[in-house]
Design an enzyme around this catalytic site. Structure first.
Site, PDB file in Angstrom:
ATOM      1  CB  SER A   1      -0.976  -0.005   1.181  1.00 60.02           C
ATOM      2  OG  SER A   1      -1.920  -1.039   0.984  1.00 60.02           O
TER       3      SER A   1
ATOM      4  CE  LYS B   1      -9.037  -6.041   4.837  1.00 62.28           C
ATOM      5  NZ  LYS B   1      -9.315  -6.660   3.543  1.00 62.28           N
TER       6      LYS B   1
ATOM      7  CG  ASP C   1     -11.103  -5.438   0.375  1.00 67.23           C
ATOM      8  OD1 ASP C   1     -10.186  -4.736  -0.095  1.00 67.23           O
ATOM      9  OD2 ASP C   1     -11.029  -6.001   1.486  1.00 67.23           O
TER      10      ASP C   1
HETATM   11  P1  NAP Z   1     -10.528 -15.452   6.076  1.00 65.04           P
HETATM   12  O1  NAP Z   1     -11.627 -14.576   6.585  1.00 65.04           O
HETATM   13  O2  NAP Z   1      -9.529 -16.006   7.020  1.00 65.04           O
HETATM   14  O3  NAP Z   1     -11.257 -16.676   5.293  1.00 65.04           O
HETATM   15  C1  NAP Z   1     -10.510 -17.742   4.849  1.00 65.04           C
HETATM   16  C2  NAP Z   1     -11.372 -18.637   3.945  1.00 65.04           C
HETATM   17  O4  NAP Z   1     -10.505 -19.562   3.290  1.00 65.04           O
HETATM   18  C3  NAP Z   1     -12.430 -19.449   4.659  1.00 65.04           C
HETATM   19  O5  NAP Z   1     -13.571 -19.541   3.839  1.00 65.04           O
HETATM   20  C4  NAP Z   1     -11.748 -20.816   4.835  1.00 65.04           C
HETATM   21  O6  NAP Z   1     -12.657 -21.905   4.889  1.00 65.04           O
HETATM   22  C5  NAP Z   1     -10.977 -20.878   3.528  1.00 65.04           C
HETATM   23  N1  NAP Z   1      -9.811 -21.779   3.556  1.00 65.04           N
HETATM   24  C6  NAP Z   1      -8.645 -21.592   4.208  1.00 65.04           C
HETATM   25  N2  NAP Z   1      -7.790 -22.613   3.952  1.00 65.04           N
HETATM   26  C7  NAP Z   1      -8.446 -23.469   3.113  1.00 65.04           C
HETATM   27  C8  NAP Z   1      -8.096 -24.698   2.492  1.00 65.04           C
HETATM   28  N3  NAP Z   1      -6.893 -25.258   2.673  1.00 65.04           N
HETATM   29  N4  NAP Z   1      -9.009 -25.295   1.683  1.00 65.04           N
HETATM   30  C9  NAP Z   1     -10.225 -24.739   1.495  1.00 65.04           C
HETATM   31  N5  NAP Z   1     -10.605 -23.566   2.047  1.00 65.04           N
HETATM   32  C10 NAP Z   1      -9.729 -22.941   2.861  1.00 65.04           C
HETATM   33  O7  NAP Z   1      -9.683 -14.721   4.946  1.00 65.04           O
HETATM   34  P2  NAP Z   1     -10.161 -13.496   4.024  1.00 65.04           P
HETATM   35  O8  NAP Z   1      -9.928 -12.202   4.730  1.00 65.04           O
HETATM   36  O9  NAP Z   1     -11.524 -13.799   3.545  1.00 65.04           O
HETATM   37  O10 NAP Z   1      -9.101 -13.548   2.824  1.00 65.04           O
HETATM   38  C11 NAP Z   1      -9.147 -14.586   1.862  1.00 65.04           C
HETATM   39  C12 NAP Z   1      -8.062 -14.340   0.814  1.00 65.04           C
HETATM   40  O11 NAP Z   1      -8.365 -13.184   0.036  1.00 65.04           O
HETATM   41  C13 NAP Z   1      -6.686 -14.115   1.433  1.00 65.04           C
HETATM   42  O12 NAP Z   1      -5.794 -14.946   0.742  1.00 65.04           O
HETATM   43  C14 NAP Z   1      -6.377 -12.659   1.148  1.00 65.04           C
HETATM   44  O13 NAP Z   1      -5.006 -12.468   0.893  1.00 65.04           O
HETATM   45  C15 NAP Z   1      -7.193 -12.397  -0.107  1.00 65.04           C
HETATM   46  N6  NAP Z   1      -7.589 -10.976  -0.224  1.00 65.04           N
HETATM   47  C16 NAP Z   1      -7.099 -10.281  -1.292  1.00 65.04           C
HETATM   48  C17 NAP Z   1      -7.454  -8.957  -1.455  1.00 65.04           C
HETATM   49  C18 NAP Z   1      -6.914  -8.169  -2.621  1.00 65.04           C
HETATM   50  O14 NAP Z   1      -6.976  -6.942  -2.600  1.00 65.04           O
HETATM   51  N7  NAP Z   1      -6.425  -8.829  -3.659  1.00 65.04           N
HETATM   52  C19 NAP Z   1      -8.313  -8.322  -0.539  1.00 65.04           C
HETATM   53  C20 NAP Z   1      -8.823  -9.088   0.539  1.00 65.04           C
HETATM   54  C21 NAP Z   1      -8.439 -10.419   0.681  1.00 65.04           C
HETATM   55  P3  NAP Z   1     -13.302 -22.405   6.289  1.00 65.04           P
HETATM   56  O15 NAP Z   1     -14.434 -21.460   6.564  1.00 65.04           O
HETATM   57  O16 NAP Z   1     -13.735 -23.794   6.012  1.00 65.04           O
HETATM   58  O17 NAP Z   1     -12.210 -22.310   7.317  1.00 65.04           O
END
Ligand code: NAP
Length: 280
Positions: free
Chosen positions: A17, A68, A104
């Site tokens: 950022s 967040k 986002d």
């Molecule tokens: P989060 O709230 O921790 O949610 C994680 C999710 O991933 C849950 O649905 C979890 O499933 C699932 N998961 C984790 N490990 C898994 C596996 N081995 N197999 C299947 N499902 C799995 O995370 P988040 O904040 O939503 O972020 C998710 C991703 O989006 C991150 O990698 C982050 O870097 C990315 N992101 C990118 C941006 C961008 O600007 N590009 C912005 C925001 C987020 P369960 O519910 O079953 O545990």
């Protein structure tokens, strides 16, 4: 003295950022500084960090993991996107008041529909994951015209609950369903498959039916900077026509925050081009 902005997270050293907002400020001629602040690992500490930053001339912040949810709780006013996501990724200080936004989902939609030129109108979208990133994406995808969104998650009940909670906000033109990762719901044809799980961060593949990715026009992994993630490899092997990572989403949400703070929207294409890593 230039206006001060920052990103707050933990850990934060890896954050792009400061670079992104520095490039935006340069390109738009805005006088500002943008720094990375480590908010520490103690929950409940964000309010103190925000107060100290504001007292020291801070005008606004981006907020990333793990703050967040706390960011939304610290704000006196929030837009619909932040309220529905249950989380904020940008804050603005207006006197004593803190305003919250969540850009986002808007960043994701703009990256898909504008930068990648993949139409979302009437699109059938498979959204993998039911965490904060998926929550923030559902309504923006629906409002961008998606005709059907299937939310699929390793813990299936979370996906079903999200579908139930968000259906009233999606509008009549968008059907929303929830499912487990391996279920029949995923067997249909999709126009866009979005990986909003954190599996790619751990280098893990998803247990998906191959049919869900076969010939899909766009497979999109929100994770960025990791080249061909296991998900993108799965999509490539299944004949996905286009692959993208989340660098465009990151830059677009930053541009939304910059425009909200400064009243001028920076061009994103040169910044995305500078930050993008090849998908190999
Ligand atoms: P989060 O709230 O921790 O949610 C994680 C999710 O991933 C849950 O649905 C979890 O499933 C699932 N998961 C984790 N490990 C898994 C596996 N081995 N197999 C299947 N499902 C799995 O995370 P988040 O904040 O939503 O972020 C998710 C991703 O989006 C991150 O990698 C982050 O870097 C990315 N992101 C990118 C941006 C961008 O600007 N590009 C912005 C925001 C987020 P369960 O519910 O079953 O545990």
């Amino acid at each position: 003295m230039p206006d001060r902005y920052a990103v707050i997270g933990h850990p934060i050293a890896h954050s792009q950022s400061p670079l992104i907002h520095g490039l935006f400020a340069q390109a738009t001629g805005q006088q500002l500084t943008y720094e990375a602040i480590d908010g520490g690992d103690r929950p409940g500490g964000l309010a103190r960090v925000l107060e100290a930053f504001r007292a020291d001339g801070g005008r606004g912040v981006n907020v990333t993991l793990p703050f967040k949810l706390e960011a939304l709780a610290c704000a006196g006013e929030a837009d619909e996107a932040a309220r529905l996501a249950g989380a904020a990724n940008a804050l603005r200080f207006e006197g004593e008041r803190i305003q919250a936004r969540n850009f986002d989902g808007a960043g994701l939609v703009r990256d898909i529909a504008v930068n990648l030129a993949v139409p979302l109108r009437a699109a059938r979208v498979l959204l993998l994951g039911a965490g904060g990133a998926a929550r923030g994406a559902i309504v923006p995808l629906a409002r961008a015209g998606a005709g059907r969104i299937v939310i699929a998650n390793r813990t299936a009940d979370k996906a079903r609950q999200l579908a139930f909670d968000f259906a009233p906000h999606a509008g009549k033109g968008c059907a929303i369903a929830g499912a487990g990762l391996g279920e029949d719901e995923l067997g249909g044809a999709f126009d866009v498959v979005i990986n909003a799980t954190s599996a790619s961060l751990a280098g893990a593949a998803l247990q998906l039916p191959v049919r869900s990715l076969a010939g899909v026009p766009l497979a999109y992994d929100m994770v960025y900077g990791k080249g061909l993630t296991p998900f993108l490899r799965q999509a490539q092997a299944a004949g996905a026509r286009r692959l993208a990572d989340g660098i465009g989403m990151l830059v677009e949400q930053a541009a939304e925050a910059f425009a909200w703070w400064r009243g001028v929207r920076p061009e994103t294409a040169p910044v995305i081009a500078q930050l993008a890593k090849p998908l190999v």
